[in-house]
Scaffold this active site. Sequence first.
Site, PDB file in Angstrom:
ATOM      1  N   THR A  62     -24.367  -2.662 -39.756  1.00 36.41           N
ATOM      2  CA  THR A  62     -22.935  -2.456 -39.603  1.00 36.41           C
ATOM      3  C   THR A  62     -22.674  -1.362 -38.570  1.00 36.41           C
ATOM      4  O   THR A  62     -23.603  -0.893 -37.898  1.00 36.41           O
ATOM      5  CB  THR A  62     -22.282  -2.200 -40.989  1.00 36.41           C
ATOM      6  OG1 THR A  62     -20.872  -2.165 -40.831  1.00 36.41           O
ATOM      7  CG2 THR A  62     -22.764  -0.909 -41.625  1.00 36.41           C
ATOM      8  N   LYS A  66     -24.462  -2.838 -34.312  1.00 38.63           N
ATOM      9  CA  LYS A  66     -24.617  -4.293 -34.193  1.00 38.63           C
ATOM     10  C   LYS A  66     -25.137  -4.738 -32.813  1.00 38.63           C
ATOM     11  O   LYS A  66     -25.886  -5.706 -32.713  1.00 38.63           O
ATOM     12  CB  LYS A  66     -23.303  -5.003 -34.518  1.00 38.63           C
ATOM     13  CG  LYS A  66     -22.923  -4.880 -36.001  1.00 38.63           C
ATOM     14  CD  LYS A  66     -21.686  -5.700 -36.332  1.00 38.63           C
ATOM     15  CE  LYS A  66     -21.257  -5.456 -37.777  1.00 38.63           C
ATOM     16  NZ  LYS A  66     -20.099  -6.267 -38.177  1.00 38.63           N
ATOM     17  N   ASN A  87     -25.306  -8.787 -37.042  1.00 42.79           N
ATOM     18  CA  ASN A  87     -25.071  -8.053 -38.303  1.00 42.79           C
ATOM     19  C   ASN A  87     -26.148  -8.379 -39.328  1.00 42.79           C
ATOM     20  O   ASN A  87     -26.022  -7.961 -40.482  1.00 42.79           O
ATOM     21  CB  ASN A  87     -23.705  -8.413 -38.886  1.00 42.79           C
ATOM     22  CG  ASN A  87     -23.689  -9.832 -39.426  1.00 42.79           C
ATOM     23  OD1 ASN A  87     -24.087 -10.760 -38.732  1.00 42.79           O
ATOM     24  ND2 ASN A  87     -23.267 -10.000 -40.663  1.00 42.79           N
ATOM     25  N   ASP A 103     -21.448 -12.779 -39.557  1.00 42.39           N
ATOM     26  CA  ASP A 103     -20.003 -12.465 -39.630  1.00 42.39           C
ATOM     27  C   ASP A 103     -19.189 -13.691 -39.237  1.00 42.39           C
ATOM     28  O   ASP A 103     -18.172 -14.002 -39.866  1.00 42.39           O
ATOM     29  CB  ASP A 103     -19.640 -11.326 -38.662  1.00 42.39           C
ATOM     30  CG  ASP A 103     -19.982  -9.947 -39.215  1.00 42.39           C
ATOM     31  OD1 ASP A 103     -20.083  -9.795 -40.448  1.00 42.39           O
ATOM     32  OD2 ASP A 103     -20.136  -9.019 -38.396  1.00 42.39           O
ATOM     33  N   ALA A 125     -10.249  -6.632 -29.647  1.00 44.52           N
ATOM     34  CA  ALA A 125     -11.276  -7.102 -28.709  1.00 44.52           C
ATOM     35  C   ALA A 125     -12.571  -6.315 -28.897  1.00 44.52           C
ATOM     36  O   ALA A 125     -13.360  -6.176 -27.970  1.00 44.52           O
ATOM     37  CB  ALA A 125     -10.766  -6.968 -27.276  1.00 44.52           C
ATOM     38  N   GLY A 127     -16.114  -5.516 -31.535  1.00 46.02           N
ATOM     39  CA  GLY A 127     -17.229  -6.339 -31.994  1.00 46.02           C
ATOM     40  C   GLY A 127     -16.802  -7.407 -32.987  1.00 46.02           C
ATOM     41  O   GLY A 127     -17.246  -8.558 -32.902  1.00 46.02           O
ATOM     42  N   ALA A 128     -15.953  -7.053 -33.931  1.00 45.60           N
ATOM     43  CA  ALA A 128     -15.523  -8.034 -34.936  1.00 45.60           C
ATOM     44  C   ALA A 128     -14.720  -9.148 -34.280  1.00 45.60           C
ATOM     45  O   ALA A 128     -14.895 -10.329 -34.607  1.00 45.60           O
ATOM     46  CB  ALA A 128     -14.698  -7.355 -36.017  1.00 45.60           C
ATOM     47  N   ARG A 149      -4.764  -3.998 -27.494  1.00 49.48           N
ATOM     48  CA  ARG A 149      -4.024  -2.830 -26.978  1.00 49.48           C
ATOM     49  C   ARG A 149      -4.477  -2.505 -25.563  1.00 49.48           C
ATOM     50  O   ARG A 149      -3.661  -2.213 -24.683  1.00 49.48           O
ATOM     51  CB  ARG A 149      -4.287  -1.630 -27.907  1.00 49.48           C
ATOM     52  CG  ARG A 149      -3.714  -0.340 -27.406  1.00 49.48           C
ATOM     53  CD  ARG A 149      -3.999   0.783 -28.371  1.00 49.48           C
ATOM     54  NE  ARG A 149      -5.438   1.067 -28.514  1.00 49.48           N
ATOM     55  CZ  ARG A 149      -5.933   2.055 -29.227  1.00 49.48           C
ATOM     56  NH1 ARG A 149      -5.123   2.847 -29.905  1.00 49.48           N
ATOM     57  NH2 ARG A 149      -7.239   2.260 -29.295  1.00 49.48           N
ATOM     58  N   THR A 150      -5.785  -2.549 -25.329  1.00 51.09           N
ATOM     59  CA  THR A 150      -6.323  -2.307 -23.985  1.00 51.09           C
ATOM     60  C   THR A 150      -6.603  -3.682 -23.373  1.00 51.09           C
ATOM     61  O   THR A 150      -7.598  -4.335 -23.720  1.00 51.09           O
ATOM     62  CB  THR A 150      -7.633  -1.481 -24.083  1.00 51.09           C
ATOM     63  OG1 THR A 150      -7.390  -0.335 -24.899  1.00 51.09           O
ATOM     64  CG2 THR A 150      -8.130  -1.051 -22.719  1.00 51.09           C
TER      65      THR A 150
HETATM   66  P1  NAP Z   1     -14.165  -1.777 -32.860  1.00 52.51           P
HETATM   67  O1  NAP Z   1     -15.234  -2.446 -32.047  1.00 52.51           O
HETATM   68  O2  NAP Z   1     -14.093  -0.278 -32.903  1.00 52.51           O
HETATM   69  O3  NAP Z   1     -12.751  -2.322 -32.312  1.00 52.51           O
HETATM   70  C1  NAP Z   1     -11.550  -1.749 -32.740  1.00 52.51           C
HETATM   71  C2  NAP Z   1     -10.369  -2.586 -32.252  1.00 52.51           C
HETATM   72  O4  NAP Z   1      -9.172  -2.031 -32.834  1.00 52.51           O
HETATM   73  C3  NAP Z   1     -10.167  -2.588 -30.738  1.00 52.51           C
HETATM   74  O5  NAP Z   1      -9.688  -3.837 -30.320  1.00 52.51           O
HETATM   75  C4  NAP Z   1      -9.095  -1.488 -30.563  1.00 52.51           C
HETATM   76  O6  NAP Z   1      -8.322  -1.647 -29.411  1.00 52.51           O
HETATM   77  C5  NAP Z   1      -8.235  -1.765 -31.776  1.00 52.51           C
HETATM   78  N1  NAP Z   1      -7.418  -0.606 -32.131  1.00 52.51           N
HETATM   79  C6  NAP Z   1      -7.852   0.576 -32.633  1.00 52.51           C
HETATM   80  N2  NAP Z   1      -6.800   1.407 -32.828  1.00 52.51           N
HETATM   81  C7  NAP Z   1      -5.684   0.725 -32.432  1.00 52.51           C
HETATM   82  C8  NAP Z   1      -4.288   1.036 -32.397  1.00 52.51           C
HETATM   83  N3  NAP Z   1      -3.823   2.220 -32.803  1.00 52.51           N
HETATM   84  N4  NAP Z   1      -3.429   0.095 -31.959  1.00 52.51           N
HETATM   85  C9  NAP Z   1      -3.885  -1.122 -31.551  1.00 52.51           C
HETATM   86  N5  NAP Z   1      -5.190  -1.481 -31.557  1.00 52.51           N
HETATM   87  C10 NAP Z   1      -6.083  -0.562 -31.987  1.00 52.51           C
HETATM   88  O7  NAP Z   1     -14.221  -2.240 -34.384  1.00 52.51           O
HETATM   89  P2  NAP Z   1     -14.865  -3.597 -34.959  1.00 52.51           P
HETATM   90  O8  NAP Z   1     -16.311  -3.399 -35.221  1.00 52.51           O
HETATM   91  O9  NAP Z   1     -14.442  -4.719 -34.072  1.00 52.51           O
HETATM   92  O10 NAP Z   1     -14.170  -3.693 -36.410  1.00 52.51           O
HETATM   93  C11 NAP Z   1     -12.775  -3.942 -36.516  1.00 52.51           C
HETATM   94  C12 NAP Z   1     -12.411  -3.986 -37.996  1.00 52.51           C
HETATM   95  O11 NAP Z   1     -12.978  -5.147 -38.620  1.00 52.51           O
HETATM   96  C13 NAP Z   1     -12.947  -2.780 -38.789  1.00 52.51           C
HETATM   97  O12 NAP Z   1     -11.918  -2.293 -39.632  1.00 52.51           O
HETATM   98  C14 NAP Z   1     -14.085  -3.356 -39.602  1.00 52.51           C
HETATM   99  O13 NAP Z   1     -14.258  -2.668 -40.833  1.00 52.51           O
HETATM  100  C15 NAP Z   1     -13.595  -4.782 -39.841  1.00 52.51           C
HETATM  101  N6  NAP Z   1     -14.707  -5.721 -40.126  1.00 52.51           N
HETATM  102  C16 NAP Z   1     -14.705  -6.371 -41.320  1.00 52.51           C
HETATM  103  C17 NAP Z   1     -15.718  -7.276 -41.621  1.00 52.51           C
HETATM  104  C18 NAP Z   1     -15.708  -8.003 -42.939  1.00 52.51           C
HETATM  105  O14 NAP Z   1     -16.735  -8.558 -43.348  1.00 52.51           O
HETATM  106  N7  NAP Z   1     -14.583  -8.051 -43.595  1.00 52.51           N
HETATM  107  C19 NAP Z   1     -16.756  -7.514 -40.707  1.00 52.51           C
HETATM  108  C20 NAP Z   1     -16.720  -6.843 -39.479  1.00 52.51           C
HETATM  109  C21 NAP Z   1     -15.688  -5.940 -39.218  1.00 52.51           C
HETATM  110  P3  NAP Z   1      -8.733  -0.921 -28.013  1.00 52.51           P
HETATM  111  O15 NAP Z   1      -9.732  -1.820 -27.362  1.00 52.51           O
HETATM  112  O16 NAP Z   1      -7.439  -0.828 -27.287  1.00 52.51           O
HETATM  113  O17 NAP Z   1      -9.303   0.430 -28.386  1.00 52.51           O
END
Ligand code: NAP
Length: 267
Positions: A62, A66, A87, A103, A125, A127-128, A149-150
């Site tokens: 996690t 990843k 993952n 995932d 955009a 990893g998830a 957002r970006t």
């Molecule tokens: P990540 O790579 O850090 O990506 C974060 C994303 O959120 C980016 O697109 C970022 O946009 C956006 N973001 C952050 N703050 C923001 C704001 N204030 N306004 C608008 N957009 C914002 O995270 P990730 O690994 O993809 O994970 C994302 C979520 O999915 C996490 O909460 C994780 O726990 C969850 N998840 C759940 C599972 C499950 O099994 N349920 C599996 C995987 C992940 P920017 O590019 O603009 O920064």
Amino acid sequence: MTTLCGVVGWPVAHSRSPAMHNAAYAALGMDWNYLALPVEPDLFAETVRALPGSGYRGINVTVPHKVAALALADEASAAAREIGASNSLRFDADGWIVAENTDAGGFIDALGEQPAGRTALVLGAGGAARAIVYALREAGAAEVRVWNRTPERARELAADLGVSVVESPGAADILVNSTTVGLDRALPAADAIEALGLADLDPPPIVVDLLYGEGDSPVCAWARRGGAQVFDGLEMLVGQGARSFEDWTGREAPIDVMRAAARGVSR
Ligand code: NAP
């Protein structure tokens, strides 16, 4: 000797995976044990390479590891390669490390047949989001649009996976929040909805938020108010866990047991 599996993250203490997998082993009478392994990024590769020799059959991976998990593997599934992250690592008897991305399949297991022929809007955009976009595309969604957002990150993801980008969220049949917005429960729900550009939109028929925790996330609450069918991230967690379980053990996952353990319900 007890066979070991685990989840490697930094931090990882919050993970529900140990409860979920250990409940599955107990239900099937298996002498296996699943542990939470906090490993800082600098030590990830050397720690993981030592695990097969210490009795480990596989690990979930996690945040923030990843991408590094895919990089250290000897072999990777098509899904892991195209998503660009893993993952779930399997350690074969000859020391070979095989990277999978459960995932993506876990997300589709949570949704059932629903994406086929439908339009989907993915928020985020990171990893998830990459796993979700890949999963929706492979499940036959009619069109997958990405908003982030970006915007440059959305464009890069869309180009990599052959989907489209939107400048602002709009109508779709399925909406998926794969951002971290809502994770900080101190942020007022209205501000979270505003940050995702959803304030002036009606929820589509199906809404998924990858977040899970106590009560509804801001996106789940917004969707429920609008009458949508709502899925939280816990069902995806169960789906990815079940797929990893089957990859490592070769046995059918006791999904109801895993779901109850992940939800913290005793059965
Ligand atoms: P990540 O790579 O850090 O990506 C974060 C994303 O959120 C980016 O697109 C970022 O946009 C956006 N973001 C952050 N703050 C923001 C704001 N204030 N306004 C608008 N957009 C914002 O995270 P990730 O690994 O993809 O994970 C994302 C979520 O999915 C996490 O909460 C994780 O726990 C969850 N998840 C759940 C599972 C499950 O099994 N349920 C599996 C995987 C992940 P920017 O590019 O603009 O920064």
